[in-house]
Design a protein around this motif. Sequence first.
Motif, PDB file in Angstrom:
ATOM      1  N   ALA A  89       0.833  -1.208   0.000  1.00 49.36           N
ATOM      2  CA  ALA A  89       0.000   0.000   0.000  1.00 49.36           C
ATOM      3  C   ALA A  89       0.869   1.260   0.000  1.00 49.36           C
ATOM      4  O   ALA A  89       0.578   2.223  -0.714  1.00 49.36           O
ATOM      5  CB  ALA A  89      -0.934  -0.008   1.213  1.00 49.36           C
ATOM      6  N   GLY A  90       1.951   1.241   0.767  1.00 57.30           N
ATOM      7  CA  GLY A  90       2.858   2.385   0.798  1.00 57.30           C
ATOM      8  C   GLY A  90       3.550   2.616  -0.532  1.00 57.30           C
ATOM      9  O   GLY A  90       3.740   3.764  -0.961  1.00 57.30           O
ATOM     10  N   ILE A  91       3.913   1.542  -1.197  1.00 54.76           N
ATOM     11  CA  ILE A  91       4.551   1.663  -2.517  1.00 54.76           C
ATOM     12  C   ILE A  91       3.581   2.317  -3.503  1.00 54.76           C
ATOM     13  O   ILE A  91       3.950   3.252  -4.227  1.00 54.76           O
ATOM     14  CB  ILE A  91       5.013   0.283  -3.028  1.00 54.76           C
ATOM     15  CG1 ILE A  91       6.200  -0.217  -2.200  1.00 54.76           C
ATOM     16  CG2 ILE A  91       5.386   0.344  -4.509  1.00 54.76           C
ATOM     17  CD1 ILE A  91       6.560  -1.676  -2.448  1.00 54.76           C
ATOM     18  N   ILE A  92       2.349   1.843  -3.513  1.00 56.90           N
ATOM     19  CA  ILE A  92       1.349   2.406  -4.424  1.00 56.90           C
ATOM     20  C   ILE A  92       1.087   3.876  -4.088  1.00 56.90           C
ATOM     21  O   ILE A  92       1.015   4.730  -4.984  1.00 56.90           O
ATOM     22  CB  ILE A  92       0.050   1.573  -4.385  1.00 56.90           C
ATOM     23  CG1 ILE A  92       0.323   0.181  -4.967  1.00 56.90           C
ATOM     24  CG2 ILE A  92      -1.088   2.279  -5.134  1.00 56.90           C
ATOM     25  CD1 ILE A  92      -0.775  -0.831  -4.721  1.00 56.90           C
ATOM     26  N   TYR A  93       0.976   4.181  -2.815  1.00 58.26           N
ATOM     27  CA  TYR A  93       0.774   5.565  -2.379  1.00 58.26           C
ATOM     28  C   TYR A  93       1.899   6.465  -2.894  1.00 58.26           C
ATOM     29  O   TYR A  93       1.645   7.545  -3.427  1.00 58.26           O
ATOM     30  CB  TYR A  93       0.691   5.625  -0.850  1.00 58.26           C
ATOM     31  CG  TYR A  93       0.713   7.025  -0.298  1.00 58.26           C
ATOM     32  CD1 TYR A  93      -0.430   7.822  -0.326  1.00 58.26           C
ATOM     33  CD2 TYR A  93       1.881   7.556   0.253  1.00 58.26           C
ATOM     34  CE1 TYR A  93      -0.405   9.119   0.174  1.00 58.26           C
ATOM     35  CE2 TYR A  93       1.911   8.845   0.754  1.00 58.26           C
ATOM     36  CZ  TYR A  93       0.763   9.621   0.720  1.00 58.26           C
ATOM     37  OH  TYR A  93       0.798  10.897   1.204  1.00 58.26           O
ATOM     38  N   LEU A  98       4.364  10.785  -5.767  1.00 61.33           N
ATOM     39  CA  LEU A  98       5.670  11.246  -6.258  1.00 61.33           C
ATOM     40  C   LEU A  98       5.737  11.276  -7.782  1.00 61.33           C
ATOM     41  O   LEU A  98       6.813  11.152  -8.363  1.00 61.33           O
ATOM     42  CB  LEU A  98       6.789  10.372  -5.690  1.00 61.33           C
ATOM     43  CG  LEU A  98       7.022  10.480  -4.191  1.00 61.33           C
ATOM     44  CD1 LEU A  98       8.018   9.438  -3.715  1.00 61.33           C
ATOM     45  CD2 LEU A  98       7.500  11.880  -3.822  1.00 61.33           C
ATOM     46  N   LYS A  99       4.603  11.484  -8.435  1.00 57.06           N
ATOM     47  CA  LYS A  99       4.572  11.514  -9.903  1.00 57.06           C
ATOM     48  C   LYS A  99       5.466  12.616 -10.470  1.00 57.06           C
ATOM     49  O   LYS A  99       6.033  12.459 -11.538  1.00 57.06           O
ATOM     50  CB  LYS A  99       3.146  11.721 -10.405  1.00 57.06           C
ATOM     51  CG  LYS A  99       2.261  10.520 -10.274  1.00 57.06           C
ATOM     52  CD  LYS A  99       0.935  10.745 -10.954  1.00 57.06           C
ATOM     53  CE  LYS A  99       0.084  11.668 -10.125  1.00 57.06           C
ATOM     54  NZ  LYS A  99      -1.308  11.742 -10.545  1.00 57.06           N
ATOM     55  N   GLU A 100       5.588  13.735  -9.751  1.00 55.31           N
ATOM     56  CA  GLU A 100       6.377  14.856 -10.247  1.00 55.31           C
ATOM     57  C   GLU A 100       7.878  14.608 -10.129  1.00 55.31           C
ATOM     58  O   GLU A 100       8.669  15.274 -10.774  1.00 55.31           O
ATOM     59  CB  GLU A 100       6.021  16.151  -9.486  1.00 55.31           C
ATOM     60  CG  GLU A 100       4.596  16.614  -9.697  1.00 55.31           C
ATOM     61  CD  GLU A 100       3.617  15.892  -8.776  1.00 55.31           C
ATOM     62  OE1 GLU A 100       3.993  15.514  -7.647  1.00 55.31           O
ATOM     63  OE2 GLU A 100       2.467  15.689  -9.202  1.00 55.31           O
ATOM     64  N   ILE A 101       8.278  13.700  -9.259  1.00 55.26           N
ATOM     65  CA  ILE A 101       9.699  13.377  -9.075  1.00 55.26           C
ATOM     66  C   ILE A 101       9.859  11.883  -9.370  1.00 55.26           C
ATOM     67  O   ILE A 101       9.981  11.061  -8.465  1.00 55.26           O
ATOM     68  CB  ILE A 101      10.176  13.697  -7.641  1.00 55.26           C
ATOM     69  CG1 ILE A 101       9.743  15.092  -7.214  1.00 55.26           C
ATOM     70  CG2 ILE A 101      11.698  13.579  -7.550  1.00 55.26           C
ATOM     71  CD1 ILE A 101      10.007  15.382  -5.751  1.00 55.26           C
ATOM     72  N   PRO A 109       7.690  -2.202 -11.360  1.00 53.55           N
ATOM     73  CA  PRO A 109       7.610  -3.586 -10.873  1.00 53.55           C
ATOM     74  C   PRO A 109       7.452  -3.717  -9.349  1.00 53.55           C
ATOM     75  O   PRO A 109       7.057  -4.777  -8.865  1.00 53.55           O
ATOM     76  CB  PRO A 109       8.928  -4.219 -11.310  1.00 53.55           C
ATOM     77  CG  PRO A 109       9.530  -3.302 -12.298  1.00 53.55           C
ATOM     78  CD  PRO A 109       8.958  -1.959 -12.038  1.00 53.55           C
ATOM     79  N   MET A 110       7.746  -2.673  -8.600  1.00 53.62           N
ATOM     80  CA  MET A 110       7.760  -2.788  -7.139  1.00 53.62           C
ATOM     81  C   MET A 110       6.425  -3.226  -6.526  1.00 53.62           C
ATOM     82  O   MET A 110       6.420  -4.110  -5.669  1.00 53.62           O
ATOM     83  CB  MET A 110       8.253  -1.487  -6.497  1.00 53.62           C
ATOM     84  CG  MET A 110       9.738  -1.247  -6.690  1.00 53.62           C
ATOM     85  SD  MET A 110      10.772  -2.656  -6.223  1.00 53.62           S
ATOM     86  CE  MET A 110      10.345  -2.867  -4.522  1.00 53.62           C
ATOM     87  N   PRO A 111       5.282  -2.639  -6.913  1.00 54.40           N
ATOM     88  CA  PRO A 111       4.041  -3.123  -6.283  1.00 54.40           C
ATOM     89  C   PRO A 111       3.711  -4.556  -6.679  1.00 54.40           C
ATOM     90  O   PRO A 111       3.129  -5.299  -5.888  1.00 54.40           O
ATOM     91  CB  PRO A 111       2.968  -2.143  -6.769  1.00 54.40           C
ATOM     92  CG  PRO A 111       3.537  -1.488  -7.967  1.00 54.40           C
ATOM     93  CD  PRO A 111       5.031  -1.504  -7.795  1.00 54.40           C
ATOM     94  N   ILE A 112       4.127  -4.958  -7.868  1.00 53.49           N
ATOM     95  CA  ILE A 112       3.885  -6.339  -8.309  1.00 53.49           C
ATOM     96  C   ILE A 112       4.727  -7.303  -7.482  1.00 53.49           C
ATOM     97  O   ILE A 112       4.234  -8.336  -7.015  1.00 53.49           O
ATOM     98  CB  ILE A 112       4.195  -6.479  -9.818  1.00 53.49           C
ATOM     99  CG1 ILE A 112       3.236  -5.616 -10.627  1.00 53.49           C
ATOM    100  CG2 ILE A 112       4.128  -7.939 -10.259  1.00 53.49           C
ATOM    101  CD1 ILE A 112       3.633  -5.403 -12.066  1.00 53.49           C
ATOM    102  N   ILE A 113       5.994  -6.952  -7.273  1.00 49.42           N
ATOM    103  CA  ILE A 113       6.885  -7.792  -6.457  1.00 49.42           C
ATOM    104  C   ILE A 113       6.365  -7.874  -5.025  1.00 49.42           C
ATOM    105  O   ILE A 113       6.258  -8.958  -4.449  1.00 49.42           O
ATOM    106  CB  ILE A 113       8.330  -7.262  -6.502  1.00 49.42           C
ATOM    107  CG1 ILE A 113       8.906  -7.413  -7.928  1.00 49.42           C
ATOM    108  CG2 ILE A 113       9.212  -7.965  -5.476  1.00 49.42           C
ATOM    109  CD1 ILE A 113      10.198  -6.661  -8.150  1.00 49.42           C
TER     110      ILE A 113
END
Length: 135
Positions: A89-93, A98-101, A109-113
Amino acid sequence: MPPKIVLTIIGILMLVHGIAFFLEASSLAKMGVPEISEQALKVSIGTHEIVAMCSVFLGSILISSRDTDTHSAKKVLTGTGIRLLILTAGIIYHMITLKEILEQAPSAPMPIIAASLTAWAFYVALVKKEDTKET
């Protein structure tokens, strides 16, 4: 698949993550923020190092827990699954906020992993039946 294998693999992944984050804390802190002040850089490096230490801590607990009895190992995996669910959940958040950076946002791949490790931990802990035959 026995809980020992899941604890070992997730534990090793957490150790590798922690070591990499610690060794690369300075470069990770600067990514996407070229005009960062010295004070902000120190705070960001410190935050990355704390994340690294938490990952090493968790990895060492998981690896140490693999030699417990199956019932206890499944309890550890249940707790690990809960922790990984929060991490996912934190990764997705952070991917959203952080779309601008983009350099600071978690990679695609991080939320999938993380979700895969979460499902694996919960499956082995809560769904998979213990093998009863002696080997």
